[in-house]
Design an enzyme around this catalytic site. Sequence first.
Site, short mmCIF file in Angstrom:
data_model
loop_
_atom_site.label_atom_id
_atom_site.label_comp_id
_atom_site.label_asym_id
_atom_site.label_seq_id
_atom_site.Cartn_x
_atom_site.Cartn_y
_atom_site.Cartn_z
N HIS A 40 0.86 4.01 3.50
CA HIS A 40 1.43 2.66 3.38
C HIS A 40 1.46 2.24 1.90
O HIS A 40 2.50 1.79 1.40
CB HIS A 40 0.59 1.68 4.21
CG HIS A 40 1.06 0.27 4.18
ND1 HIS A 40 1.67 -0.32 5.27
CD2 HIS A 40 1.02 -0.68 3.21
CE1 HIS A 40 1.98 -1.57 4.96
NE2 HIS A 40 1.59 -1.82 3.72
N GLU A 41 0.34 2.38 1.22
CA GLU A 41 0.28 1.95 -0.18
C GLU A 41 1.12 2.85 -1.09
O GLU A 41 1.69 2.39 -2.08
CB GLU A 41 -1.18 1.90 -0.66
CG GLU A 41 -2.07 0.98 0.16
CD GLU A 41 -1.53 -0.42 0.40
OE1 GLU A 41 -0.73 -0.92 -0.42
OE2 GLU A 41 -1.91 -1.04 1.41
N HIS A 49 4.62 1.70 -1.25
CA HIS A 49 4.76 0.64 -2.27
C HIS A 49 4.88 1.26 -3.67
O HIS A 49 5.70 0.81 -4.48
CB HIS A 49 3.59 -0.33 -2.24
CG HIS A 49 3.50 -1.14 -1.00
ND1 HIS A 49 4.59 -1.71 -0.37
CD2 HIS A 49 2.41 -1.51 -0.26
CE1 HIS A 49 4.19 -2.38 0.69
NE2 HIS A 49 2.88 -2.27 0.79
#
Length: 180
Positions: free
Chosen positions: A83-84, A87
């Site tokens: 998820h990170e 980003h």
Amino acid sequence: MSPKAEKQKQRCERLKNRALQRDKRVLFMLEQIRKAGCYLPEERILCQHCEAAVGGGFQDDGSVVLCSNHLLSQDHANVTLVHELVHAFDQCRAHVNWSDCTHHACSEIRAALLSGDCDWKREFWRGHFGLRAQFQKCIKRRAEISVRMNPNCSPLQAKEAVNRAWDICFADTAPFDGIP
């Protein structure tokens, strides 16, 4: 640091190292970040105590935080890291303006979509189970929650930003060929 916090940090470091060595999606994302022209060294993936009840975060300086006091398992660490890293990939390729609620919403939609954060098993354990468009509902809900944490975005702005970004960002599965 308390003995409990020290133990949590050591566990987080083990989970992080396993993810960086073995998880195919984590390794894929790191490679794609490099191919996009950026580099995220292991030293910029940090295990820290977090006040907010989240598994991790992407920082303004480009570092990734795994929340040592909130990681539940290796799978949770892997999904959080992917998820990170979505980003980080978005920051690398699109230079996201994180103070812009719509920019932030787009990256959150993509991170929820591509990380595995909204798979049926996770949703079931969260108490969110439905047959009709549950995956999309999860992504919208998770994106709104994250954008609401942005000090520049009110709850209403977060909801509107997710709706504005939805069509384009839900369809954008880069660097994957489709939803993994």
